[in-house]
Design a protein around this motif. Structure first.
Motif, short mmCIF file in Angstrom:
data_model
loop_
_atom_site.label_atom_id
_atom_site.label_comp_id
_atom_site.label_asym_id
_atom_site.label_seq_id
_atom_site.Cartn_x
_atom_site.Cartn_y
_atom_site.Cartn_z
N ARG A 113 -7.20 22.55 -15.41
CA ARG A 113 -8.20 23.63 -15.34
C ARG A 113 -9.04 23.65 -16.62
N LEU A 116 -11.60 20.82 -16.41
CA LEU A 116 -12.72 21.17 -15.53
C LEU A 116 -13.69 22.12 -16.24
N LEU A 142 -13.08 24.78 -9.13
CA LEU A 142 -12.23 25.39 -10.15
C LEU A 142 -11.86 26.82 -9.76
#
Length: 630
Positions: A113, A116, A142
């Protein structure tokens, strides 16, 4: 509920990134999207004009000199079916699908995460040529909670983190694998379940998605988030150990560190002063500290004291051994207990600010580098759509912002610092369990009156094993460059390996600090209880009774007996008039938090469960939070 983090390519902080890594959603700053669109429109116009641009109308790496044609060569064969995608689309798709070749265990969701978020933020700068719709699709992925499967091994840190970032992008195309709602599945299925559609990449979009430093930056930021807390935990563990030793505080005085003001050193000294504020154990007169003696049935005179797991004692210094030292024994009483009379403690105690502080300075330097990188453009080539230049190569410039060496060297510095902090912690732990160095505490911090107990003996073994492992992993990856792409990329950073190592090593550092806290809590209980047992005896008994705890006393009827008893009475009065001895307030709060979960070790028992528990308590911050709440 975490508030959305707005990304504009210029203001992302480490704290915000950690928040996104742990579940916060993002939003794209609408004010920045026109700049993103201008760069994409500019590239489209240059392709219409048939301008040669690296990564747009050429191959990649060592294929950079190969220009794309007008159509697929095989389309010219008799009976050939026209290709369903243009050469430009195929170029970008192939870049992603052929570069997603990492191996090993997948990164944890928080790392992915963070990767991203970083990639989206740098693309928001408007110099990468990605379309707004593609960027919005990446943000939607995301926010939907889709976590691409990114194996950990495969990046050399230049050209950026090509392979791991391709594992991110391939899911956006409907390929690869992803975790969604706790289940691992094909990437296309994850998109479908989340109500999203695959993306077809346009000019330079594959290169924009996979060319950058997002893996090393994500792992570095998450590692520093952990390490900054571990630096505070190390100070706390050290403070608890100082109180357990009834240590000397002069080495932490503000005026001392003003003379050598390294920032980390000054900070650690101040932390120790705060953590130890209110302590009546530290700086205690040495003669008030008894030493451990093994418990015997006749050691104590009341039912409550009989429950103690120790006996205490002192050695008396005869009058005949004081010549030339008369002034000293006028100020200090002639009783030798657990503490030697010396103005300085061992280096692992006295030099805590210098060692812990140097580690903090290494972390701070890495933080400075990562803070710059968080809002930097890290792909190639760089698009300047608003530049008024004669030639396209002056508007689309090939550079080297993908090279991870700034991060790699910063992580190498931190990587070397981690075993230093673990090592000094283990040395303090070892000093606590060793009866030759623990200033009068029982060996391995257990009474062991029947000679059957090991106490905390093997806890030190575990700490030593982890320290050795950390030291063996501390060699910098950044000093080994292995050329790639047929030597077109002839010097790489290995920064992804470096940051990945640091993230894993930080967790092991936490284990060592947890073991020190576990051991220091046991030692603190013993030190406090032994001194307070002496105080209790002095309060309820006379000099003759206290004298029974003193070795080397003159026998009754000898000329020195009266003088000896007068000196014992002085010791008794000083102990009796003292308030109950206690650690610093913050240390006491941390100790109480640990004791709420793990009891004092009065006799040997199975320790495996509570060792795991103290490691978890450290990792979740319970002990540190208790100290900070004072």
């Amino acid at each position: 509920m975490n508030a959305n983090v707005r990304l504009d390519g210029r203001s992302l902080t480490r704290a915000q990134l950690v928040s996104v890594a742990r579940g916060a959603k993002i939003e794209l700053d609408p004010a920045q999207l026109p700049a993103v669109a201008r760069a994409a429109d500019f590239l489209a116009e240059q392709v219409r004009r048939e301008e040669p641009i690296y990564g747009v109308s050429t191959g990649f790496g060592s294929n950079a000199d190969r220009l794309l044609g007008a159509h697929h060569l095989r389309d010219e064969l008799p009976g050939a079916q026209p290709s369903q995608e243009t050469l430009h689309e195929e170029l970008q798709r192939n870049l992603i699908v052929t570069h997603a070749v990492c191996v090993g265990e997948p990164f944890a969701p928080d790392v992915v995460r963070a990767m991203l978020c970083i990639r989206i933020n740098t693309l928001m700068r408007g110099h990468s040529g990605i379309r707004v719709q593609t960027l919005e699709a990446l943000a939607a992925m995301l926010n939907a909670g889709i976590v691409p499967v990114v194996p950990q091994l495969g990046s050399v840190g230049a050209s950026g983190d090509l392979a791991p970032l391709s594992h991110l992008a391939i899911v956006l195309l409907g390929g690869g694998e992803a975790f969604y709602q706790g289940e691992r599945m094909p990437g296309g299925e994850a998109l479908q379940r989340a109500g999203l559609s695959p993306v077809t990449l346009s000019y330079k979009e594959g290169l924009a998605l996979n060319n950058g430093t997002a893996q090393m930056l994500a792992t570095g930021v998450l590692a520093l988030d952990r390490l900054e807390k571990l630096a505070d935990t190390a100070d706390l563990a050290a403070a608890m150990t100082i109180d357990a030793f009834a240590g000397r505080l002069g080495a932490f005085a503000e005026e001392v560190h003003a003379l050598r003001p390294h920032p980390g050193q000054v900070q650690v000294a101040a932390n120790l002063r705060r953590l130890l504020e209110g302590s009546t154990l530290s700086d205690i007169p040495y003669h008030l500290v008894p030493k451990f003696r093994a418990w015997q049935p006749g050691s104590w005179d009341t039912p409550d004291s009989q429950a103690l797991r120790f006996d205490i004692g002192w050695d008396w210094v005869p009058f005949t051994q004081r010549h030339g030292r008369e002034k000293f024994y006028t100020r200090f009483r002639p009783f030798r207990g657990g503490k030697k009379h010396q103005p300085q403690d061992a280096y692992s105690l006295r030099c805590i600010p210098q060692v812990h502080g140097a580690v903090r300075d290494a972390i701070a330097q890495a933080a400075r580098v990562l803070d710059v990188e968080l809002n930097a453009l890290t792909d190639n080539p760089i698009v300047f759509p608003d530049a008024q230049k004669q030639h396209v190569e002056e508007q689309v410039i090939s550079a080297g912002h993908f090279h991870g060496m700034p991060l790699a060297l910063a992580m190498s510095y931190v990587k070397a610092a981690i075993p230093v902090l673990a090592s000094i912690s283990e040395r303090r732990l070892n000093k606590l369990v060793d009866p030759a160095t623990n200033d009068g505490l029982p060996g391995f911090l257990i009474g062991n009156e029947d000679s059957t107990e090991s106490g905390h003996m093997i806890v030190q073994y575990t700490a030593a094993a982890i320290v050795n492992d950390l030291a063996s992993r501390a060699h910098p990856a950044s000093v080994y460059s292995i050329p790639t792409s047929a030597n077109a990329e002839d010097h790489v950073s290995m920064g992804a390996n470096e940051a990945r190592h640091v993230l894993a090593m930080a967790d092991d550092l936490g284990k060592v600090l947890a073991l020190e806290l576990y051991t220091a809590a046991q030692a603190l209980d013993l030190r406090r209880d032994m001194i307070n047992a002496a105080r209790g005896l002095a309060d309820r008994a006379d000099a003759e009774s206290l004298a029974s705890k003193v070795s080397g006393a003159p026998i009754p009827g000898s000329p020195d007996r009266e003088g000896f008893l007068a000196e014992v009475e002085g010791l008794r009065q000083e102990l009796s008039s003292a308030a109950e001895f206690r650690p610093g307030r913050a240390v006491a709060a941390a100790h109480a938090a640990l004791r709420a979960q793990i009891p004092f070790l009065d006799r040997d028992r199975a320790l495996d469960g509570e060792i795991g528990l103290v490691v978890r308590l450290e990792r979740e911050g319970h002990i540190l939070s208790a100290a900070k709440g004072t």
